[in-house]
Design an enzyme around this catalytic site. Structure first.
Site, mmCIF file in Angstrom:
data_model
loop_
_atom_site.group_PDB
_atom_site.id
_atom_site.type_symbol
_atom_site.label_atom_id
_atom_site.label_comp_id
_atom_site.label_asym_id
_atom_site.label_seq_id
_atom_site.Cartn_x
_atom_site.Cartn_y
_atom_site.Cartn_z
ATOM 1 N N CYS A 247 0.886 -1.175 0.000
ATOM 2 C CA CYS A 247 0.000 0.000 0.000
ATOM 3 C C CYS A 247 0.917 1.217 0.000
ATOM 4 C CB CYS A 247 -0.926 -0.018 1.209
ATOM 5 S SG CYS A 247 -1.948 -1.495 1.350
ATOM 6 N N ALA A 248 1.428 1.602 -1.167
ATOM 7 C CA ALA A 248 2.654 2.388 -1.232
ATOM 8 C C ALA A 248 2.497 3.901 -1.184
ATOM 9 C CB ALA A 248 3.430 2.008 -2.490
ATOM 10 N N LYS A 253 7.645 5.505 2.392
ATOM 11 C CA LYS A 253 8.186 4.200 2.782
ATOM 12 C C LYS A 253 8.800 3.486 1.579
ATOM 13 C CE LYS A 253 4.970 3.627 6.644
ATOM 14 N NZ LYS A 253 4.150 4.834 6.366
ATOM 15 N N GLU A 270 -0.663 0.498 -5.520
ATOM 16 C CA GLU A 270 -1.535 1.575 -5.056
ATOM 17 C C GLU A 270 -2.868 1.468 -5.781
ATOM 18 O OE1 GLU A 270 -3.611 4.320 -3.423
ATOM 19 O OE2 GLU A 270 -1.643 3.749 -2.618
ATOM 20 N N ASP A 296 -5.719 -3.047 -6.793
ATOM 21 C CA ASP A 296 -6.166 -3.377 -5.445
ATOM 22 C C ASP A 296 -5.182 -4.384 -4.860
ATOM 23 O OD1 ASP A 296 -7.741 -5.504 -3.702
ATOM 24 O OD2 ASP A 296 -8.792 -3.590 -3.513
ATOM 25 N N ASP A 314 1.618 -1.737 5.052
ATOM 26 C CA ASP A 314 1.128 -0.611 5.857
ATOM 27 C C ASP A 314 -0.347 -0.477 5.504
ATOM 28 O OD1 ASP A 314 0.668 1.681 7.244
ATOM 29 O OD2 ASP A 314 2.036 2.948 6.104
ATOM 30 N N CYS A 366 -1.373 2.852 11.335
ATOM 31 C CA CYS A 366 -1.252 4.078 12.138
ATOM 32 C C CYS A 366 -2.458 4.157 13.070
ATOM 33 C CB CYS A 366 -1.129 5.309 11.250
ATOM 34 S SG CYS A 366 -2.373 5.447 9.955
#
Length: 431
Positions: A247-248, A253, A270, A296, A314, A366
């Protein structure tokens, strides 16, 4: 007519409290120099919303009667300027709030007189107004969602009998607007940035130093929160030839991974087309080689045939760890948590299938909520016994009792002592 800055703030508050939506990242892009006032005013209204509404309530003729959102917004904006923005004149704070109240989209026309009366009286003693607002309980500014996030943040670190005091201390810290952290990509460190000793390579802005915009625009450095930098400062010595950033976007990252493993092939996924295009452009500007794929992540992983030596997941999450950067978070609707945890588990399942023998999988969110991380770790330990904990972070960044020899397979810094965002994660390796 109200200034564009105040109109933008009013629109943002209506988005949060009327629609339950987030404040868009580009909400203030068109404001120029007025963006500073708008940012300060919106931050104060969001961080002190509960107290502002509580202060107003006894001033109303019928305190138990509901007040239209337009009235609440205009009063909050006027009071916040009078109490905490001394550079704003009484006239500007009061009159522009009254004009906003008369706007059919942003205010409530029948309450123009009410807004005018309350604000003019408050303006007579701005120091007393600020003192009265600050004396109200801080808990008024917290929703039940925020309360739960704070307790989840503290729980793994043994707050114990001091939990209430720790909770208030953490909340007070999160009410201070965050200061950005940076990372050098090439060349020399610009004046005004100094190293953060506890996170290798992390740079902080000295007090009074200007924001290094030209340096960032030259692609010589980037903004990156210290939690992200510490997460990617993992200690891993095994060979890495193929990397997946699942999930860039926006690319911080992916940039770090490319710099850490310059000889490896990097695939960056992405799902959003514009963000994928921006990610590709960002990596190209930084001179980094990566294969950016608009897809996806779960679907792509489930169809993929190649394995990876290093996978960073992430995952999309509630964002509860971003309370400091997103003060609207406590007031948002959080009904999609089951959907998010289901997606996280699907992504984790698919990523584990694509981990090469001897490879490293890092999962992170997060968020402080246990169902978004710890629950997945416990489930994965039962579902995939071939995946073993990988102690790749310093023990001080984990939790008591985790790991061995000073290292931890869990990333969960103590929020009372850690100034970064509320990241948590874990690492596993495939036997």
């Amino acid at each position: 007519m109200p200034t564009p800055a105040r109109i933008h703030v009013a629109h943002a508050l209506h988005e949060v409290f009327g629609e339950g939506g987030r404040v868009p990242d580009i909400w203030d892009r068109e404001l120029g120099e007025d963006a500073h006032l708008a940012q300060a005013l919106l931050g104060l209204c969001l961080r002190r919303w509960g107290r502002l509404q509580a202060w107003v309530k006894p001033k109303l003729k019928d305190p138990d009667r509901g007040v239209p959102l337009g009235t609440r917004v205009t009063l909050a904006m006027g009071l916040a300027q009078l109490a905490w923005l001394p550079g704003v004149s009484d006239h500007a704070a009061v009159n522009e709030a009254v004009e906003l109240a008369g706007n059919r989209d942003l205010g409530f026309v029948p309450h123009k007189g009410l807004v005018n009366a309350i604000l003019r009286k408050a303006a007579k003693d701005r120091t007393a107004l600020a003192a009265e607002l600050e004396a109200l309980p801080a808990a008024l500014d917290r929703s039940s969602a925020a309360e739960r996030a704070l307790r989840a943040a503290l729980a793994p670190h043994g707050a114990g009998k001091h939990v209430e005091g720790d909770l208030e201390a953490l909340w007070a810290r999160l009410q201070r607007p965050p200061r950005p952290d940076f990372r050098l990509l090439k060349g020399e460190v610009p004046e005004g940035l100094v190293p953060l000793p506890e996170v290798p390579g992390c740079l902080c802005l000295e007090d009074g130093a200007p924001f290094p915009r030209p340096w960032l625009e030259s692609a010589a450095g980037m903004v990156q929160d210290r939690s992200s930098q510490a997460l990617l400062a993992y200690q891993w010595e095994r060979p890495v030839t193929r990397i997946l950033d699942a999930c860039a976007a926006p690319g911080g990252k992916a940039t770090t991974l490319a710099l850490r493993h310059p000889e490896a092939d990097l695939v960056a996924l992405e799902v959003h087309p514009r963000r994928a295009a921006r990610l590709r452009q960002t990596l190209e500007q930084r001179g980094l080689r990566a294969r950016v794929i608009h897809a996806d992540a779960a679907e792509w992983l489930e169809r993929a045939e190649s394995d990876f030596d290093l996978i960073l997941l992430d995952a999309p999450c509630s964002g509860s760890g971003t309370l400091q950067k997103h003060p609207e978070w406590p007031w948002l609707q959080h009904e999609d948590l089951p959907r998010l945890t289901g997606l996280q588990r699907r992504l984790l399942t698919a990523a584990a299938e694509r981990l090469a023998p001897g490879g490293l999988l890092i999962y992170a969110v997060c968020s402080w909520l246990p169902e978004e991380c710890e629950a997945h770790r416990e489930w994965l330990a039962e579902a995939r016994p071939d995946l073993q904990p990988a102690p790749v972070w310093p023990g001080r960044l984990g939790t008591p009792g985790e790991g061995s020899e000073g290292h931890s397979p869990v990333f969960r810094p103590n929020p009372l002592h850690w100034e970064g965002e509320g990241f948590q994660g874990f690492a596993v390796t495939r036997a």
